[in-house]
Design an enzyme around this catalytic site. Structure first.
Site, PDB file in Angstrom:
ATOM      1  N   GLU A   1       0.850  -1.192   0.000  1.00 31.22           N
ATOM      2  CA  GLU A   1       0.000   0.000   0.000  1.00 31.22           C
ATOM      3  C   GLU A   1       0.885   1.242   0.000  1.00 31.22           C
ATOM      4  O   GLU A   1       1.904   1.290   0.691  1.00 31.22           O
ATOM      5  CB  GLU A   1      -0.901  -0.017   1.242  1.00 31.22           C
ATOM      6  CG  GLU A   1      -1.975   1.053   1.263  1.00 31.22           C
ATOM      7  CD  GLU A   1      -1.503   2.322   1.978  1.00 31.22           C
ATOM      8  OE1 GLU A   1      -2.143   3.367   1.784  1.00 31.22           O
ATOM      9  OE2 GLU A   1      -0.484   2.258   2.705  1.00 31.22           O
ATOM     10  N   SER A   2       0.529   2.224  -0.829  1.00 30.31           N
ATOM     11  CA  SER A   2       1.266   3.479  -0.936  1.00 30.31           C
ATOM     12  C   SER A   2       2.701   3.199  -1.388  1.00 30.31           C
ATOM     13  O   SER A   2       2.913   2.622  -2.452  1.00 30.31           O
ATOM     14  CB  SER A   2       1.212   4.225   0.393  1.00 30.31           C
ATOM     15  OG  SER A   2       1.747   5.520   0.269  1.00 30.31           O
TER      16      SER A   2
END
Length: 586
Positions: A242-243
């Site tokens: 994520e990210s």
């Protein structure tokens, strides 16, 4: 304050830094040990002792490389050359050195989140250099020959903070087992900030670029060598992030021009990217990157050394940490104009990721890649002086895209309406105007780094390898959260932890479990609508709300997308020369 907003705020800070992982005191560790049962696994790496609690067995902080201390600081990881002997993996994995919030960031977040920042869960994580480890979690009681699929998690945090210990997969594993779709979970630690992504000509010449990516690659090799002893199948690995973790997943796909094989077999067969994909960048030694190195060297007191890199390696830990953290952070005016990020080094990243994907030099595996609806809101909290189009053009030119002309950036900004009703958080009318221009700034930052860049990536990937399937999504389950909307990182609570056990968390977890087992979110456990495959000629997204899902055409903000796609080379995070230090605010 409403519980829902509290949960989302916790998710925000989990993404950005140091929640869920405050150092445990001896009493809490004793309580944990009292409630758990010890379990031992012997693998090619040696024997490790973990804990069994709540139906999940956890082996925390298993080292995969030699500690990068002393002369090994700022060098590529070296595979652990000793055999573990009943290694104690019952505690909490140590975080790598962190780059924390600046005073400016803290003040702005206090304005947005209020007293939440004073809670104990927001205490800083104390990192240490001896941190190159993996944590393995699995359903309790599975046999060693279970051959379960494996899900490898790469944490986010802007390449400047985060750790594996922030992410406990107990809920995920429990829900998957209840659906009869068990798997083995692995979370990897890698170096961040100046310890993992220091750029500069000196770093390039020493072969020490992108150390954090090299850590990730070695951790995946550890999985290939050892996960079978934990009941996993090394031939059924999906990487998930994520990210910055999602950007890392893409970087693992393009690493070494797409060669993801190890000992003749692929390191992974599927990929899930939440809020991140390509980040177009210039080389590790361009002037803007060199300015980062020079500032760190100066603040470390190494500017007069004949070998500045050797000087950095010889510093005591606290001195180097302060120097490495002296550059602008992600939660600052510079925002997502990151000081530390993966940059082409001619080795693990031979070119900018967007170029490698377009050339088909990536590991073409089935993938899921999607976004939160309001990716840019929290990154636009810090630019209250940017209230006009000309201010915004100057900001993007000075900090992001020195390779683009003012006309090009003016044309880009012109594709976004100044009307608050058209900005982010989207679909909120005239509300949430933190300062004049906030909603447009948030829309542009979110699109440039995450949302529309995703569309550019998917089109390029599918053009290069049209037979490899991809699915995409837009999450809108937290619409109504003041100022932030469905903000970047809010999926950590919804999807990873399932703290809000609503339709969105149940649906997305089910789709992901199906994908981990079958490389298709629609194959396996049913009960949810078919998720359409993303195709360049018919780009469609699964659109998730907290109580339902829908299908959305992936053509919103099309003029902005077309500009980004047509000008991607000019929109590399780069510097064409000149006084980079002064133009970058250093």
């Amino acid at each position: 304050m409403k519980v829902s907003f509290f949960s989302l705020a916790v998710g925000l800070l989990a993404q950005l830094g140091s929640v869920h992982a405050a150092p445990a005191d001896p009493a809490s560790k004793s309580n944990l040990e009292a409630r758990s049962v010890k379990v031992t696994v012997t693998s090619p790496a040696g024997s490790v002792v973990g804990r069994s609690l709540a139906g999940v067995e956890t082996f925390s902080g298993i080292p995969f490389a030699e500690p990068p201390l002393g002369p090994l600081r700022l060098r590529p990881p070296i595979r652990l050359n000793s055999t573990l002997d009943r290694f104690d993996a019952t505690g909490i994995a140590a975080a790598c050195p962190q780059m924390f919030l600046s005073t400016e960031a803290e003040n702005v977040l206090i304005d947005a989140l209020g007293d939440l920042l004073t809670l104990p869960i927001f205490r800083a994580v104390n990192g240490r250099e001896d941190c190159l480890t993996v944590t393995v979690q699995r359903p309790a009681g599975i046999p060693a020959d279970a051959k379960l699929p494996v899900l490898v998690w790469i944490f986010g945090g802007g390449f400047q903070l985060g750790s594996s210990s922030m992410y406990d997969a107990t809920g995920l594993l429990t829900n998957a087992k209840n659906m009869n779709q068990p798997f083995v979970f692995v979370a990897i630690n890698y170096r961040v900030g100046g310890f993992g992504f220091l750029p500069g000509a000196e770093v390039l010449a020493d072969g020490a670029g992108n150390l954090g990516l090299r850590d990730q690659r070695m951790a995946l090799e550890w999985v290939a060598d050892n996960i079978e002893s934990f009941g996993g199948d090394p031939g059924k690995v999906t990487i998930w992030g994520e990210s910055a973790g999602a950007i890392s997943v893409l970087d693992m796909m393009v690493a070494y021009d797409g060669d993801n094989t190890y000992k003749g077999s692929p390191l992974f067969r599927g990929a899930i990217m939440n809020s991140g994909s390509i980040v177009p960048t210039q080389d590790i030694d361009v002037p803007k990157a060199q300015a980062v190195y020079d500032l760190v060297v100066s603040n470390a007191g190494c500017a007069g050394a004949s070998d500045s890199l050797a000087c950095l390696r010889n510093l005591d830990y606290e001195t180097f940490l302060r120097a490495a953290n002296s550059v602008p952070g992600i939660l600052s005016y510079n925002s997502v104009a990151l000081s530390y990020l993966p940059r082409p080094d001619g080795d693990i990243l031979t070119k900018s990721p967007d170029v490698l994907v377009a050339e088909g030099k990536y590991a073409a595996v089935p993938m899921i890649n999607g976004n939160q609806e309001d990716e840019g809101t929290m990154f636009a909290l810090f630019q209250r002086n940017i209230t006009s189009s000309s201010h915004l053009v100057d900001y993007l030119s000075d900090l992001y895209f020195q390779g683009a002309s003012k006309k090009e950036l003016t044309d880009l900004v012109a594709t976004y309406s100044w009307r608050p009703s058209q900005g982010s958080p989207f679909r909120t009318g005239l509300l949430n105007v933190l300062y004049p221009g906030f909603k447009r700034n948030a829309a542009i930052l979110g699109d440039l780094v995450f949302t529309l860049t995703r569309r550019v990536f998917l089109k390029a990937a599918k053009t290069a390898n049209p037979s490899v399937k991809a699915w995409s999504y837009l999450a809108s389950y937290n619409q109504g959260t003041p100022i932030l909307g469905t903000f970047h990182g809010s999926d950590l609570l919804q999807v990873f932890y399932g703290v809000l056990p609503n339709y969105a968390s149940r649906a997305i977890q089910t789709y992901y479990f199906n994908f981990v087992h079958n490389l298709d979110p629609n194959v396996g456990v049913g009960g949810f609508p078919a998720w359409p495959e993303w195709l360049p000629e018919r780009p469609k997204l699964a659109w998730f709300f907290n109580d339902r899902s829908d299908v959305l055409n992936d053509d919103f903000r099309q003029k902005s997308y077309e500009f980004i796609e047509s000008n991607v080379r000019a929109l590399h995070f780069r510097d064409e020369g000149g006084d980079a230090r002064s133009r970058w605010g250093l």
